[in-house]
Motif scaffolding. Structure first.
Motif, PDB file in Angstrom:
ATOM      1  N   VAL A 105      49.694  29.634  31.795  1.00 36.34           N
ATOM      2  CA  VAL A 105      48.456  29.165  31.452  1.00 36.34           C
ATOM      3  C   VAL A 105      47.730  30.519  31.288  1.00 36.34           C
ATOM      4  O   VAL A 105      47.883  31.669  31.470  1.00 36.34           O
ATOM      5  N   ALA A 106      46.473  30.068  30.742  1.00 34.94           N
ATOM      6  CA  ALA A 106      45.182  31.216  30.504  1.00 34.94           C
ATOM      7  C   ALA A 106      44.224  30.756  31.595  1.00 34.94           C
ATOM      8  O   ALA A 106      43.849  29.526  31.616  1.00 34.94           O
ATOM      9  N   LEU A 107      43.660  31.894  32.181  1.00 32.90           N
ATOM     10  CA  LEU A 107      42.526  31.677  33.013  1.00 32.90           C
ATOM     11  C   LEU A 107      41.384  32.317  32.495  1.00 32.90           C
ATOM     12  O   LEU A 107      41.232  33.242  31.738  1.00 32.90           O
ATOM     13  N   GLY A 108      40.451  31.748  33.008  1.00 35.12           N
ATOM     14  CA  GLY A 108      38.929  32.293  32.720  1.00 35.12           C
ATOM     15  C   GLY A 108      38.948  33.851  33.242  1.00 35.12           C
ATOM     16  O   GLY A 108      39.372  34.227  34.336  1.00 35.12           O
ATOM     17  N   PRO A 109      37.720  34.628  32.721  1.00 34.03           N
ATOM     18  CA  PRO A 109      37.675  35.706  33.039  1.00 34.03           C
ATOM     19  C   PRO A 109      37.321  35.977  34.868  1.00 34.03           C
ATOM     20  O   PRO A 109      37.891  36.903  35.039  1.00 34.03           O
ATOM     21  N   THR A 110      36.842  35.045  35.380  1.00 37.26           N
ATOM     22  CA  THR A 110      36.646  35.237  36.835  1.00 37.26           C
ATOM     23  C   THR A 110      37.990  35.341  37.465  1.00 37.26           C
ATOM     24  O   THR A 110      38.284  36.270  38.333  1.00 37.26           O
ATOM     25  N   GLU A 111      38.879  34.294  37.350  1.00 39.36           N
ATOM     26  CA  GLU A 111      40.095  34.176  37.850  1.00 39.36           C
ATOM     27  C   GLU A 111      41.377  35.017  37.119  1.00 39.36           C
ATOM     28  O   GLU A 111      42.000  35.456  37.869  1.00 39.36           O
ATOM     29  N   TYR A 112      41.169  35.190  35.819  1.00 42.53           N
ATOM     30  CA  TYR A 112      41.976  36.240  35.363  1.00 42.53           C
ATOM     31  C   TYR A 112      41.666  37.767  36.032  1.00 42.53           C
ATOM     32  O   TYR A 112      42.576  38.455  36.173  1.00 42.53           O
ATOM     33  N   SER A 113      40.608  38.171  36.228  1.00 46.40           N
ATOM     34  CA  SER A 113      40.214  39.157  37.169  1.00 46.40           C
ATOM     35  C   SER A 113      40.801  40.419  36.556  1.00 46.40           C
ATOM     36  O   SER A 113      41.426  41.324  37.421  1.00 46.40           O
ATOM     37  N   ALA A 114      40.474  40.728  35.176  1.00 44.87           N
ATOM     38  CA  ALA A 114      40.668  41.992  34.488  1.00 44.87           C
ATOM     39  C   ALA A 114      42.006  42.234  34.682  1.00 44.87           C
ATOM     40  O   ALA A 114      42.622  43.262  34.948  1.00 44.87           O
ATOM     41  N   GLY A 115      42.912  41.095  34.520  1.00 46.25           N
ATOM     42  CA  GLY A 115      44.431  41.323  34.722  1.00 46.25           C
ATOM     43  C   GLY A 115      45.004  41.460  36.176  1.00 46.25           C
ATOM     44  O   GLY A 115      46.466  41.191  36.162  1.00 46.25           O
ATOM     45  N   ALA A 116      44.229  41.021  37.014  1.00 50.24           N
ATOM     46  CA  ALA A 116      44.794  40.997  38.477  1.00 50.24           C
ATOM     47  C   ALA A 116      45.470  39.769  38.746  1.00 50.24           C
ATOM     48  O   ALA A 116      46.581  39.728  39.521  1.00 50.24           O
ATOM     49  N   ALA A 117      45.483  38.652  37.920  1.00 44.72           N
ATOM     50  CA  ALA A 117      46.174  37.518  38.150  1.00 44.72           C
ATOM     51  C   ALA A 117      47.670  37.542  37.365  1.00 44.72           C
ATOM     52  O   ALA A 117      48.375  36.616  37.743  1.00 44.72           O
ATOM     53  N   CYS A 118      47.861  38.547  36.402  1.00 43.45           N
ATOM     54  CA  CYS A 118      49.063  38.487  35.789  1.00 43.45           C
ATOM     55  C   CYS A 118      50.300  38.489  36.241  1.00 43.45           C
ATOM     56  O   CYS A 118      50.409  39.273  37.323  1.00 43.45           O
ATOM     57  N   GLY A 119      51.262  37.654  36.089  1.00 42.17           N
ATOM     58  CA  GLY A 119      52.624  37.644  36.424  1.00 42.17           C
ATOM     59  C   GLY A 119      52.599  36.732  37.778  1.00 42.17           C
ATOM     60  O   GLY A 119      53.650  36.316  38.371  1.00 42.17           O
ATOM     61  N   GLY A 120      51.498  36.136  38.093  1.00 43.36           N
ATOM     62  CA  GLY A 120      51.548  35.082  39.306  1.00 43.36           C
ATOM     63  C   GLY A 120      51.944  33.731  38.586  1.00 43.36           C
ATOM     64  O   GLY A 120      51.964  33.458  37.647  1.00 43.36           O
ATOM     65  N   PHE A 121      51.920  32.581  39.705  1.00 41.30           N
ATOM     66  CA  PHE A 121      52.333  31.378  39.136  1.00 41.30           C
ATOM     67  C   PHE A 121      51.196  30.317  39.799  1.00 41.30           C
ATOM     68  O   PHE A 121      50.728  30.689  41.132  1.00 41.30           O
ATOM     69  N   LEU A 122      51.114  29.238  39.246  1.00 37.07           N
ATOM     70  CA  LEU A 122      50.152  28.318  39.657  1.00 37.07           C
ATOM     71  C   LEU A 122      51.060  26.911  39.764  1.00 37.07           C
ATOM     72  O   LEU A 122      51.751  26.628  38.728  1.00 37.07           O
TER      73      LEU A 122
END
Length: 332
Positions: A105-122
């Motif tokens: 999945v790709a997230l919008g800038p707010t939830e992507y949070s400058a890479g802080a979301a990378c490697g997590g799962f939903l």
């Protein structure tokens, strides 16, 4: 975005406290006191405008600030989903390639949070069911709650003919790990400039710290939006110890990471292992594969061939929070 109703900027109406029908009519000979009153009103309005532009906080921002952080914890979120195809590339998170099951999945800038979301799962639930996806990419045009799934993931929850469907989603806390931690020193790195990507951590990461050898002070690396952790002044020639922490309190320390730009070094240390005690392990030597470093449209998959190594890796017995724990965010 620019408001189409005001293409030239903000219009200042001097009679801000009067209804339109109550405005004074112009005369050919205004009295001096009217001129003075107009100048006074103009100064007041301009003063208010300059105060706002100088940095006073709007009421809406002070009362309900926009949260810029990836989904964490067990809270459910509502939104919508579309789909796209990365064409095998690993996305803005600098993955060497899309996951083999192609569920991402790709997230919008707010939830992507400058890479802080990378490697997590939903876990994402739509009209047809639920699918688990890896956070791998950023969708620049997506608003909060808009998930851009892979085509394969979208097909698990809805008919692709629909194109856009309502969904609910939540973070996966402590998902099964795909393997032990991996470390990839970026191309161009040296003792004077250090950047590393950490893989297979399961939960979003909170921090990465580096030190030369196995002693001395820890230095905090800065997360980049392409999912590398950077020390711009370098961390020495190596080998290094890396201390990795996630948002739920898991923390491990791995020693023996070498300055080997472009190579994936696969350890045998896992970010967490429910019910197990701390153990001592050894990392592998780096592989010889060289996937692209900076995110590009396409990448070659990284080859990870673990072999023996002499430097030890130490798992730090850190506090492990329960699955429903609240994540800790300390981003600057």
């Amino acid at each position: 975005m620019t408001d189409a109703s005001a293409p030239g900027g903000v219009d200042i109406d001097l009679d801000v406290e009067r209804a339109p029908d109550d405005r004074p009519r112009r005369s050919f000979g205004p009295a001096p006191w009217l001129v003075a009153a107009g100048v006074t009103a103009l100064a007041a309005v301009l003063g208010l405008t300059l105060t706002l532009r100088a940095g006073s906080t709007p009421a809406c921002a002070a009362g309900r600030p926009l949260a810029v952080a990836p989904p964490t914890g067990t809270a459910a979120h509502s939104g919508k989903a579309t789909f796209y195809d990365s064409n095998g590339a690993g996305g803005n998170c600098s993955n060497p390639a899309a996951p083999p099951n192609r569920l991402y999945v790709a997230l919008g800038p707010t939830e992507y949070s400058a890479g802080a979301a990378c490697g997590g799962f939903l876990d994402v639930t739509g009209p047809k069911g639920t699918v688990r996806v890896l956070i791998m990419d950023q969708c620049p045009e997506c608003a909060p709650g808009h998930l851009d799934l892979s085509r394969e993931a979208f097909a698990r929850i809805a008919n692709p003919v629909q194109g856009l469907v309502p969904v609910t989603y939540r973070a996966v806390v402590n998902p099964p790990l795909p393997g032990p931690l991996t470390f990839r020193i970026k191309e161009g790195a040296s003792q004077w400039w250090f950047a590393v990507r950490v893989g297979n951590h399961g939960n979003p990461l909170r921090s990465v710290e580096v030190r030369q050898g196995t002693s001395g002070p820890w230095r905090s690396a800065a997360r980049q939006d392409y999912n590398y952790w950077l020390i711009a002044s370098g961390a020495g020639p190596g080998p290094y110890s890396l201390r990795v922490s996630d948002v739920y309190g898991h923390r491990v320390t791995v020693a023996g990471i070498r300055m080997a730009p472009g190579q994936v070094q696969t350890s045998v240390v896992r970010m967490y292992d429910r019910g197990s005690a701390a153990t001592t392990a050894r990392p592998s030597r780096p592989s010889t594969a060289r996937p692209g470093g900076t995110p590009t449209a396409a990448r070659s998959p990284a080859q990870k061939t673990p072999v023996s190594a002499s430097a030890p890796a130490v798992v730090d017995a850190a506090a492990t929070r329960p699955a429903g724990a609240t994540a800790r965010w300390c981003e600057g």
